[in-house]
Design a protein around this motif. Structure first.
Motif, PDB file in Angstrom:
ATOM      1  N   LEU A 118       0.825  -1.208   0.000  1.00 36.31           N
ATOM      2  CA  LEU A 118       0.000   0.000   0.000  1.00 36.31           C
ATOM      3  C   LEU A 118       0.860   1.259   0.000  1.00 36.31           C
ATOM      4  O   LEU A 118       0.394   2.327   0.330  1.00 36.31           O
ATOM      5  CB  LEU A 118      -0.916  -0.001   1.232  1.00 36.31           C
ATOM      6  CG  LEU A 118      -1.941  -1.128   1.282  1.00 36.31           C
ATOM      7  CD1 LEU A 118      -2.586  -1.181   2.656  1.00 36.31           C
ATOM      8  CD2 LEU A 118      -2.990  -0.919   0.230  1.00 36.31           C
ATOM      9  N   ASP A 120       3.264   1.876   2.023  1.00 35.65           N
ATOM     10  CA  ASP A 120       3.447   2.303   3.409  1.00 35.65           C
ATOM     11  C   ASP A 120       4.815   1.919   3.970  1.00 35.65           C
ATOM     12  O   ASP A 120       4.991   1.802   5.167  1.00 35.65           O
ATOM     13  CB  ASP A 120       2.344   1.747   4.298  1.00 35.65           C
ATOM     14  CG  ASP A 120       2.253   0.231   4.252  1.00 35.65           C
ATOM     15  OD1 ASP A 120       2.950  -0.381   3.439  1.00 35.65           O
ATOM     16  OD2 ASP A 120       1.480  -0.332   5.030  1.00 35.65           O
ATOM     17  N   LYS A 152      -6.393   3.179   3.818  1.00 41.81           N
ATOM     18  CA  LYS A 152      -5.478   3.405   2.684  1.00 41.81           C
ATOM     19  C   LYS A 152      -6.245   3.334   1.367  1.00 41.81           C
ATOM     20  O   LYS A 152      -5.978   4.114   0.452  1.00 41.81           O
ATOM     21  CB  LYS A 152      -4.349   2.363   2.675  1.00 41.81           C
ATOM     22  CG  LYS A 152      -3.433   2.454   3.841  1.00 41.81           C
ATOM     23  CD  LYS A 152      -2.249   3.308   3.565  1.00 41.81           C
ATOM     24  CE  LYS A 152      -1.323   3.238   4.775  1.00 41.81           C
ATOM     25  NZ  LYS A 152      -0.142   3.995   4.609  1.00 41.81           N
TER      26      LYS A 152
END
Length: 158
Positions: A118, A120, A152
């Motif tokens: 994602l 991240d 997200k």
């Protein structure tokens, strides 16, 4: 002789009981040490799997409207590991996003490996004693994983 028996007998009897109890505890600990993954199998069967299945069923009830899927499987990379994975199949988004959490034993501890695509950052690995892995703990971990994943996805639509 009778006086010694009266005075020292109870104390020696108490020591004998303690030694027997200690020997039994040591034998039990040795059996557990001989089969170190047995404790993880018990945690998997009694705590991890039932809670993962509960969360999977919950997500499946909303799957059609959300295009969100969940999988529970043995980890391919980690022996004895069990993985909970979230994916989406939303055509609007250009990239696949996957989020997974894997529980696995290592050196008498439970390690948790969280990873995702994602954007991240790096995967995170944390370590806990086997006694810290409770139903409440696992529920918090899975709830946080799902919340973060959905948040997200929501931000990717802005």
């Amino acid at each position: 002789m009778n006086a010694l028996d009266d005075e020292l007998g109870p104390l020696l009897h108490k020591l004998e009981k303690k030694l027997i109890r200690q020997r039994l505890q040591n034998e039990k600990r040795k059996r557990e040490d001989l089969d170190p993954d047995k404790w993880f199998s018990e945690i998997s069967e009694k705590i991890l799997l039932p809670i993962m299945i509960e969360y999977k069923k919950f997500l499946e009830t909303n799957e059609k409207s959300l295009s969100l899927s969940c999988a529970i499987e043995k980890s391919h990379q980690l022996d004895e590991g069990i993985m909970f994975e979230l994916k989406h199949s939303i055509p609007i988004l250009k990239q696949d996003t996957v989020r997974r959490i894997t529980f696995f034993p290592r050196k008498d501890r439970v390690h948790i490996f969280e990873e995702g695509t994602l954007g991240d950052g790096h995967p995170v690995e944390l370590s806990y004693t086997r006694f810290e892995i409770t139903q409440e703990f696992v529920r918090k971990k899975l709830t946080a994983l799902i919340k973060e994943y959905v948040e997200k996805l929501l931000t990717s639509f802005k």
